[in-house]
Structure formats: C-alpha cells, structure tokens
Design a protein around this motif. Structure first.
Motif, PDB file in Angstrom:
ATOM      1  N   ASP A  43      46.806 -50.004 -34.787  1.00 15.09           N
ATOM      2  CA  ASP A  43      48.138 -49.536 -35.161  1.00 15.09           C
ATOM      3  C   ASP A  43      49.203 -50.556 -34.744  1.00 15.09           C
ATOM      4  N   ILE A  44      49.006 -51.164 -33.588  1.00 11.38           N
ATOM      5  CA  ILE A  44      49.945 -52.191 -33.119  1.00 11.38           C
ATOM      6  C   ILE A  44      49.918 -53.392 -34.046  1.00 11.38           C
ATOM      7  N   LEU A  45      48.708 -53.815 -34.439  1.00 10.56           N
ATOM      8  CA  LEU A  45      48.598 -54.943 -35.365  1.00 10.56           C
ATOM      9  C   LEU A  45      49.289 -54.635 -36.681  1.00 10.56           C
ATOM     10  N   GLN A  46      49.104 -53.424 -37.194  1.00 12.58           N
ATOM     11  CA  GLN A  46      49.758 -53.058 -38.452  1.00 12.58           C
ATOM     12  C   GLN A  46      51.277 -53.022 -38.284  1.00 12.58           C
ATOM     13  N   ARG A  47      51.737 -52.482 -37.163  1.00  8.63           N
ATOM     14  CA  ARG A  47      53.179 -52.449 -36.901  1.00  8.63           C
ATOM     15  C   ARG A  47      53.775 -53.862 -36.889  1.00  8.63           C
ATOM     16  N   ARG A  48      53.013 -54.819 -36.399  1.00  5.96           N
ATOM     17  CA  ARG A  48      53.491 -56.203 -36.339  1.00  5.96           C
ATOM     18  C   ARG A  48      53.365 -56.931 -37.674  1.00  5.96           C
ATOM     19  N   GLY A  49      52.720 -56.299 -38.652  1.00  7.25           N
ATOM     20  CA  GLY A  49      52.566 -56.905 -39.960  1.00  7.25           C
ATOM     21  C   GLY A  49      51.300 -57.696 -40.156  1.00  7.25           C
ATOM     22  N   HIS A  50      50.314 -57.556 -39.228  1.00  8.82           N
ATOM     23  CA  HIS A  50      49.102 -58.369 -39.271  1.00  8.82           C
ATOM     24  C   HIS A  50      47.866 -57.628 -39.762  1.00  8.82           C
ATOM     25  N   TYR A  51      47.989 -56.332 -40.074  1.00  5.56           N
ATOM     26  CA  TYR A  51      46.785 -55.559 -40.418  1.00  5.56           C
ATOM     27  C   TYR A  51      47.133 -54.521 -41.484  1.00  5.56           C
ATOM     28  N   PRO A  52      47.423 -54.980 -42.700  1.00  2.00           N
ATOM     29  CA  PRO A  52      47.822 -54.037 -43.751  1.00  2.00           C
ATOM     30  C   PRO A  52      46.681 -53.096 -44.117  1.00  2.00           C
ATOM     31  N   PRO A  53      47.008 -51.881 -44.549  1.00  3.08           N
ATOM     32  CA  PRO A  53      45.968 -50.916 -44.922  1.00  3.08           C
ATOM     33  C   PRO A  53      45.259 -51.328 -46.200  1.00  3.08           C
TER      34      PRO A  53
END
Length: 324
Positions: A43-53
């Motif tokens: 979730d942190i990675l996605q929040r930072r823009g590095h792990y899109p769904p």
C-alpha cells in the motif's frame, strides 16, 4: 461511500478520506461492507506511485479486508448476505464497501474476530503460496528476513508448524525477542554480518529456503547464505530493484531464485491459494499452533497515521484499519 483517496503520489500526507462511487458486483463477484482493512507495505508503494494496481481493478488502496456480505452477483453460489468473510484483493480494501470474486473470499478462522481477521489473509496467502513455490519441506532451514513484521511473524510460525528450523533477521533486540517468542530458532541482527552468523548457527549449512523482502540490496548476500540446492524467494523490493547476481556462486550451489507477486496472479490462482489457506492454515490458527500477530488497530479515518507508523519502521506485527 467513504474511501481513502490518494490525490497524487507522495507521503502519508496525501491520504484523504473522501467520497467514491460504491462498487457494483459483477455476476461472479460479492459486495462486502468493510469491517477492517489490513495495511501492507504494498500500500505504501502504491501511495508513492511505484506499484499501480492491475489493469481494470480498483485504484483504491487495500489488498485485504474483512466484512459482512451485502449483496452477491447472479452467478455466486457460496455466499449470502450476512455472511462474515475475509477477502484477498487486487485493490479496494480502504473503503466502506469492496467487491471481490467469489473464490477470493473465505470465512474467518473460528475464534478470530473480524477485525483481527482483516489482517490475516494477505499475509497467510503470501507465505503459503511462496513456500509452495520454494518446495519447503520438514527438516529444512528457512530464513525469513524482517521477522518482526506481519509476514515475518506468520512465516516463522508456519515454518515451525512444517517442522523446519527457522532463522530470521530483524533490526533491534526488541524485534529479535519478538521473533524468538514466535518460534524463531535463530534470530540475527541484520546490522551485523548476518550471513556469517547464519552459517555459524547452522554449522556451515545455510538456508535451504530464504524468504526475502529486500530485493536488490540483499541479492548477493542472500545467494551467499543459501545451502546447496537452496531456493531464494523474493517477495519485496524494499532495498531496490536492480542488483548484482553472482551466477557462478548460484551455479556452484545448484541454487535457484524466484520472484513472485500475489497481486498480479490470475483470479483462478488466487482462488486456489485462498482455498489452500482455509484448508491448511486456518486449522493451525484454530489449534493455537500459529498465533495471530500483535496488531495495532487504527480508526479508518486515521489511515494517514497508519501509514506514518508503517513508514517509520518501528511497528511490530500488523496494522489494521477499523471501520466505524
């Protein structure tokens, strides 16, 4: 419905609780009113823009959640409104309601409340599926990096339940003691020469299976730590994505390197993993052979604080968002 919104990539301060459309279940999906949402490093990675769904799935954070079935699609056979469920998600867990394919829902373990259960399935599914990939068997030595986190705490106990010797790394005596309390036979401070410490503790053998959350930063050391025929399984990239791999050392050990992501597996594979968790892991929890991780419960409206806590690196166990 209320949901955690990420307006732009960044730190915890970009998280806001706002309004989003309520999802509608397709014919093979279930709509669930959320009771709790597990908080994970993904979730942190996605929040930072590095792990899109994955394409076509919810942009909302949240890879696991628990709740009560609200409605079901026309083809759903197993679930009915009012059923209590735990879900493995590709996204959407940080919201008042979420949808999930029928096969990615399981009942919570007997005796475990829905809030605690909200932080169980993604952890259990990650560990069980990757130990299956690695072919972990009784009598082997398993090394778990980050043993004080949610995945680490579960992996230590799962390895012990399988009859393995379990080694782990953590960054403080407090966290190392947590690992020992949950069954670690060997607990090593990663600020030291942990490869040498592992070799000494195992009479030079090393790790038959190594579960890694660091990625590039530990790649060479991980290969060095493997026993002959050892299997390295990379499930996280906290230490970067590009590393140097000594193929000569890997070849000499007849070793192997696997890298897996639970989130991007096809729905049929996820359903199979969820069944495996319900059939093999839930009984271990119900029998007390695996204890749930210590958990920090944070109100849903304070999702920003939950991310600050996980970002800070001092948390032990699991963080769960509790919905009103």
């Amino acid at each position: 419905m209320r949901a955690v919104i990420v307006a732009e990539p960044g730190g915890p301060e970009v998280l806001e609780v706002g309004q989003a459309p309520c999802p509608e279940p397709r014919e093979d999906e279930v709509l669930v009113r959320t009771v709790a949402s597990g908080v994970n490093r993904a979730d942190i990675l996605q929040r930072r823009g590095h792990y899109p769904p994955p394409r076509g799935t919810s942009e909302t954070l949240g890879l696991e959640a628990s709740g009560v079935v609200e409605a079901v699609g026309s083809a759903v056979q197993r679930w009915r409104p009012g059923d209590e469920v735990v879900a493995l998600l590709a996204g959407g867990g940080y919201a008042e309601y979420f949808v999930a394919p029928e096969g990615q829902l399981v009942p919570p373990p007997h005796g475990v409340d829905l809030v605690t259960a909200g932080g169980l399935l993604e952890v259990a599914a990650t560990v069980v599926s990757n130990m299956d990939v690695a072919g972990l068997t009784a009598g082997e030595t398993l090394l778990v990096h980050g043993g004080a986190g949610g995945i680490g705490t579960f992996a230590i106990q799962y390895g012990k339940a399988m009859g393995c010797t379990v080694a782990t790394t953590a960054g403080s005596e407090h966290k190392l003691e947590h690992c020992r309390r949950h069954g670690a036979d060997i607990a090593i401070d990663y600020h030291t020469d942990w490869v040498d410490a592992l070799k000494q503790a195992t009479d030079g053998h090393g790790a038959d299976v190594l579960l890694d959350i660091m990625g590039a930063k530990y790649l060479e050391a991980n290969v060095s730590a493997l026993a002959r025929g050892g299997r390295l399984v990379v499930i996280g990239l906290q230490g970067g994505v590009k590393g140097t791999l000594n193929l000569g050392m890997l070849l000499a050990k007849s070793g192997s390197v696997h890298a897996t992501s639970l989130r991007f597996r096809p729905a049929a594979e996820k359903a199979q993993i969820c069944r495996m968790v319900a059939e093999t892991v839930w009984p271990l929890i119900e029998e007390g052979r695996i204890r749930t991780s210590p958990e920090t419960r944070i109100p849903f409206d304070e999702a920003r604080r939950a991310h600050e806590l996980l970002d800070g690196g001092e948390n032990v166990g699991k963080i769960v968002l509790v919905h009103p």
